[in-house]
Structure formats: C-alpha cells, structure tokens
Design a protein around this motif. Structure first.
Motif, mmCIF file in Angstrom:
data_model
loop_
_atom_site.group_PDB
_atom_site.id
_atom_site.type_symbol
_atom_site.label_atom_id
_atom_site.label_comp_id
_atom_site.label_asym_id
_atom_site.label_seq_id
_atom_site.Cartn_x
_atom_site.Cartn_y
_atom_site.Cartn_z
ATOM 1 N N TRP A 487 59.962 -39.836 68.612
ATOM 2 C CA TRP A 487 59.925 -39.799 70.068
ATOM 3 C C TRP A 487 59.654 -38.382 70.538
ATOM 4 O O TRP A 487 59.812 -37.418 69.784
ATOM 5 N N MET A 488 59.230 -38.259 71.774
ATOM 6 C CA MET A 488 58.854 -36.957 72.337
ATOM 7 C C MET A 488 59.887 -36.521 73.369
ATOM 8 O O MET A 488 60.225 -37.262 74.289
ATOM 9 N N HIS A 489 60.373 -35.322 73.192
ATOM 10 C CA HIS A 489 61.322 -34.696 74.118
ATOM 11 C C HIS A 489 60.561 -33.805 75.081
ATOM 12 O O HIS A 489 59.588 -33.132 74.699
ATOM 13 N N ALA A 490 60.987 -33.783 76.330
ATOM 14 C CA ALA A 490 60.446 -32.848 77.322
ATOM 15 C C ALA A 490 61.586 -31.961 77.804
ATOM 16 O O ALA A 490 62.583 -32.465 78.328
ATOM 17 N N PHE A 491 61.450 -30.651 77.621
ATOM 18 C CA PHE A 491 62.518 -29.747 78.053
ATOM 19 C C PHE A 491 62.698 -29.805 79.563
ATOM 20 O O PHE A 491 63.824 -29.853 80.066
ATOM 21 N N ASP A 492 61.599 -29.796 80.309
ATOM 22 C CA ASP A 492 61.649 -29.943 81.763
ATOM 23 C C ASP A 492 61.085 -31.321 82.083
ATOM 24 O O ASP A 492 59.879 -31.557 81.967
ATOM 25 N N THR A 493 61.946 -32.247 82.468
ATOM 26 C CA THR A 493 61.488 -33.617 82.675
ATOM 27 C C THR A 493 60.550 -33.733 83.874
ATOM 28 O O THR A 493 59.680 -34.607 83.892
ATOM 29 N N GLU A 494 60.700 -32.856 84.861
ATOM 30 C CA GLU A 494 59.806 -32.913 86.020
ATOM 31 C C GLU A 494 58.388 -32.526 85.635
ATOM 32 O O GLU A 494 57.414 -33.093 86.134
ATOM 33 N N LYS A 495 58.255 -31.562 84.723
ATOM 34 C CA LYS A 495 56.929 -31.129 84.253
ATOM 35 C C LYS A 495 56.471 -31.904 83.020
ATOM 36 O O LYS A 495 55.351 -31.739 82.572
ATOM 37 N N ASN A 496 57.374 -32.727 82.469
ATOM 38 C CA ASN A 496 57.117 -33.438 81.219
ATOM 39 C C ASN A 496 56.704 -32.464 80.115
ATOM 40 O O ASN A 496 55.805 -32.714 79.332
ATOM 41 N N GLY A 497 57.402 -31.349 80.040
ATOM 42 C CA GLY A 497 57.114 -30.356 79.017
ATOM 43 C C GLY A 497 57.975 -29.120 79.245
ATOM 44 O O GLY A 497 58.674 -29.027 80.248
#
Length: 576
Positions: A487-497
């Motif tokens: 699965w892929m984690h996004a550190f900043d969920t608003e930026k999806n990255g």
C-alpha cells in the motif's frame, strides 16, 4: 476505561526471529564493553589507577557521565531478561565505581555531578531504581534519598522553555519513579519542580503547538523532537502517580498531534536537527537533509509513551506506532562499530539515502540503543489481571500469572514475511478469560481467528480489540491471519504526498539504478498495481522497469543507496 499492566522483562522471552537476533546482538555488543574503558576518564580524574582504552567523541566531553546511567539501567534490565549473573555484576560494579570516583571528585572542578547535570542525573537516578528492582542491590535504597536531596539543593531551577541544552523537562519521570518505589515524599515534590506545564499546556488547551519558540538550547527555531516527546513520559508518570485528568488529556492531545503532523511512514519523527515542525517544513527537510530521525533516542521515548497510553486507556491503536518503529527503526539499524559509532539519524532523503553510522563516537544514541532494544519484549503483551491483550505479533514466550496459576503463551510466527501468527497455551486447568488482539491499521481485509482448527467469529470490544472470550484449556491452539498487501502512504494527505510504500507495517525502500529519482521518470503513485512479488519475501519488481525494485528497509546494509520517500508533492514524473 480499562486500565492495563505491562508485563515485566522477566515475563516475556523473545524466540526465533529478527527481534531475538537484534536483542542478542545488542547484549553481546554491550556486555563486551570493558568496565575499565567505561570508567577510564572518571578514574583518571579521581587520581586512581585507570587502565583501559580512552573513548573518543562525546564520551571524552562528558568523561562518561552522560552514558553510565543508561548503561547501568541496560545491564540491570539485561539481567532481568536473561538471568545472566554477569549482567548483574556489571551493573553493580559500574555503580560502585562511579560513586567511588564521585566521592574523590565532589569538591573539585571535575566533580561528576553539578548544577547543570540534568541529563546525567536523571539517567543515574533511573539506574538506581533499576538496580533496586532487578538486581536487589541494597545500596540503591541508600543512595536514592541522597540523590533526591541533591536534585532539590544542587541542580538549577531555571526551567527555561525549550532548553534542549539541559533537557531539564525530562527529570520528573525518574523522580516520580523514585517516589513510587521508595515512598519518598521529597521525590514527589522534586518531580513537581520540573514538570513542563508550559509545554504540556499547549496540548491540554488545544493551542497551536508551534506558537511558543524555545528560549534557549541548540538549533532553537522549533522544539527539540526527542526530548520534548520524552517530556511526555514525565507527564504520563505524573498522571500515573496523581491521577489528575490534566495529564492524560495533554498526553492524548500530544499523541494526536504526533500522528497528524509529525510521524512519518517508518514511525520516525523530528528531521532537520531533530525538530518538531509543521508538515511543510518536514517535507522541505526530506528534500534537503539526511538527518530524518534521531533513531535510538526517539524510538526509546516513543516506546515508553506508547506503553503508558496503552496502559492508561486500554486502547489498542497506540501499538500501531510501536509496530512501525519496531520494524523500520529498531530492527532497521545497522550494527554498531567497536569504537562506538551508531545509526544516530535514519536517512529518508527523497533524492537518495543510505544507512551510515554517525562519525562521532559514543553519542547519546549509544546510551538509548540498548534501552530501546531491551524494551521490545515489554511491547508485546498487556493484562488487566483478567484478560490477555496481544499488541504485537512476534515469536515469543509469555509467562502469565493469573488467578494463582502460571499460563504459558507461546507465539510462533514469521510475521511480517507471512500473514499468520499462532498462539499455543499451556496451563494446568481450564480458565475463563478473553484474549484481545490488536487489529493493525494496515489490514488489507478481515482479521481471521481459528481455534483448534475451527474458524470462529470474534467480536470487537468497545476499546477496539478483536476479542475471543471462552474457557481456555491446556494445549489450545489459536491461528491468526492478518491480511496484508502493498500500500502507499502519503505523509501529507491533502497533497497526497510525499509517498512511501509499505507491506503491512514494513516500509519498502526502492533500489533504483536509473538516473535522477524514480519520481522523475514515472508516476510513482501508480506503481502499486505494477509491483509484483519476486518470490523472495517482501521483495518486488516493477512491471516494465529493469532499473527499479523494492525490498524491506530493514534489509538495507551500510552505504546501500535507496529511495524511501518519493517527492510527489513537488512534481509527478512522466508516466513511462
């Protein structure tokens, strides 16, 4: 609210697997450090015969005082884990030699404790609590009152906000522990002197955590990550002693802040000279720096915080953070060198990173490394005296005293390389109780439970534990299946990255042999469907790419280049 207890070091034994290997490697290394080497500078300053090697780096600066307390604690706890008398003898010998040198130096400019010895004193006080509990060292009980008096009468009381040059705000935990063990009211009163209310209030009142700037210390634009996280272990101990809801509310609010703003895919936090910073500054640090997480100190602080929160609330979710740190920090550390070099910073730089032991010898992280590793067994299980709570999935053997009998729980697993864990019970007679299981936040499907070959439907209790309550008998066998996927984690969920990839709790770092970074030449956000197993556990190749593969972060060796985070929040590469 259900209150839980941690099991002691004596109660849990690690079995075959990476955790046991890590523990054994650590104990062999630290037991191999010569007592003469540890004591050389102190003995030399005291005018005593001083054989041994002269440690360099940070050891030279502190003459060993900043590390000896942590090492005494580590050896005392090693004795509790192993029953090896050599560990006990080493802990006691170092303590006695320290005090011999102290007496000879106490009226000289080279005295071993002074008005600015916050850090060394706090570690030494905890060491004597450990000597008393685990080594049955009678003299510890005699030293503790003197040490408490020394704190009150000799150590400074400036208590400047953010002063990581002294870390005065971590003093309370050990002082409260001394009160708890020895009943010294003076220790409780002293602990209150160094409570960090000015920082804790920010979280109790739900204020902006970045609204106050440090007034002293090093690199002081933001608060020092490790020591300010560690300060909440003092907050937790204050709650345990006084039961004032102020402390628990502040503690929970700080945990929420860490999860929402600070903690990265590995469980690590505090990049760029160890700061707690807003998300955008953390992302900038992942682009420009290689000091992404103060690994040993940060993990040790977090492990204790996780245990406190789990015990106080009876809730399972705090174990998710612990699991990430276990696999991607403590078990991902490369071996130390004989001259005292350790992974100080984990490197998550988005433009290429590697594992390198810090060039300074005998840093603070060589003090917390053994303490973090030896904490692993205590992360696995909890009890409320009635039920068993399983927080981590690791090969281990638990000896649980319940209602007058010893219940042995053996957990066998190759997790996370496989998605199953088995629990075997040994007991004299049948007992009615519940086994409560943490459901990890990364589950790719419904967690399954099979007892004695029969699938059962387990219920989720109000705190969130998957619960199996029944009459248990000798030789009962439970199989757990924890579905996992990439699965892929996004550190900043608003930026999806920025993005990182994991399999269950394990970070998968990219081995990339192309030019620039993977994100410059492909849209890494679309990689998950293209990642195919190679046949080796947790190793993946990427369809259509000969220059890109993934394997567990914990498998990377010294100087191997990897890409852990991908800078998708800055740009998305061409989709090839």
């Amino acid at each position: 609210m259900k209150r839980l207890k941690s099991f002691d070091y004596r109660d849990v034994k690690l079995m075959n697997g990476r955790m046991q290997e890590c523990l054994n490697e650590m104990m062999i290394f630290y037991m191999g450090i010569s007592n003469d080497d540890i004591l050389k500078y102190m003995r030399n300053d005291a005018g005593l015969e001083a054989p041994g090697n002269s440690f360099q780096g940070w050891y030279l600066k502190s003459r060993g005082t900043s590390l000896i307390g942590q090492w005494i604690s580590a050896f005392a706890r090693m004795y509790a884990v192993t029953g090896n008398e050599d560990c006990r003898k080493k802990a006691i010998y170092l303590a006695e030699e320290f005090w011999r040198c102290y007496e000879l130096l106490k009226d000289t400019p080279k005295k071993l404790l002074h008005e600015r010895s916050f850090y060394a004193f706090e570690k030494l006080l905890q060491a004597h609590c450990d000597l008393h509990i685990y080594c049955n060292y009678k003299k510890a009980a005699d030293k503790i009152p003197w040490m408490v008096d020394f704190a009150v009468t000799q150590i400074g009381k400036e208590n400047i906000f953010g002063d990581n040059g002294t870390e005065w705000y971590t003093m309370s935990e050990s002082l409260y522990t001394a009160y708890e063990i020895f009943g010294l009211e003076e220790a409780k009163e002293a602990a209150e002197i160094w409570e960090y209310r000015e920082f804790w209030d920010l979280f109790y009142c739900n204020l902006d955590p970045f609204s106050k700037k440090p007034k002293a210390g090093l690199y002081s634009e933001f608060c020092h990550a490790y020591s300010h996280t560690n300060s909440f272990n003092s907050c937790a101990k204050a709650y345990e002693i006084k039961q004032d809801p102020y402390y628990l509310k502040a503690l929970r609010s700080f945990y929420d802040f860490m999860m929402e703003t600070e903690v990265m895919a590995t469980g690590g936090f505090g990049p760029n000279f160890e700061h707690l910073m807003p998300k955008h500054r953390i992302i900038d640090a992942l682009r420009t720096g290689h000091d992404s997480f103060e690994t040993q100190c940060g993990s040790y602080a977090a492990y204790r915080l996780i245990k406190y929160l789990t015990r106080f609330t009876g809730e399972p979710q705090f174990g998710n953070w612990g699991e990430r740190l276990l696999w991607n920090a403590t078990l991902s550390t490369i071996p130390m060198t004989e001259d005292g070099k350790v992974i100080y910073y984990s490197d998550y730089n988005m433009y290429g990173a590697s594992k390198i032991n810090r060039q300074d010898s005998w840093t603070c992280c060589t003090g917390t490394r053994p303490l973090a590793v030896i904490e692993i067994p205590r992360m696995l299980y909890y009890t409320d005296d009635e039920d068993l709570f399983v927080s981590q999935y690791a090969s281990s053997e638990l000896h649980w005293e319940r209602a007058g009998q010893i219940i042995t729980v053996i957990q066998q697993t190759s997790f996370p390389e496989t998605d199953t864990s088995e629990l075997f019970l040994k007991m004299k007679g049948p007992e009615q109780f519940a086994v409560r299981l943490r459901m990890p936040d990364w589950l790719a499907g419904k967690m399954e439970v099979i007892i004695n070959g029969i699938p059962i439907s387990a219920m989720v209790d109000k705190e969130g534990w998957l619960t199996v309550e029944r009459e248990w008998k000798d030789k009962d066998h439970m199989v757990l299946r924890l579905p996992m996927k990439v699965w892929m984690h996004a550190f900043d969920t608003e930026k999806n990255g920025p993005n990182a990839f994991l399999y269950g709790p394990v970070v998968l770092a990219a081995d990339y042999t192309g030019i620039q970074t993977p994100n410059d030449w492909m849209d890494v956000r679309r990689l998950v469907p293209k990642m195919k197993p190679t046949g080796k556990p947790l190793h993946y190749k990427v369809e259509g790419r000969e220059d890109l593969s993934f394997k567990p972060f914990y498998e990377y060796k010294e100087y191997e280049r990897y890409f852990l985070y991908h800078d998708t929040s800055a740009h998305v590469g061409r989709n090839r």
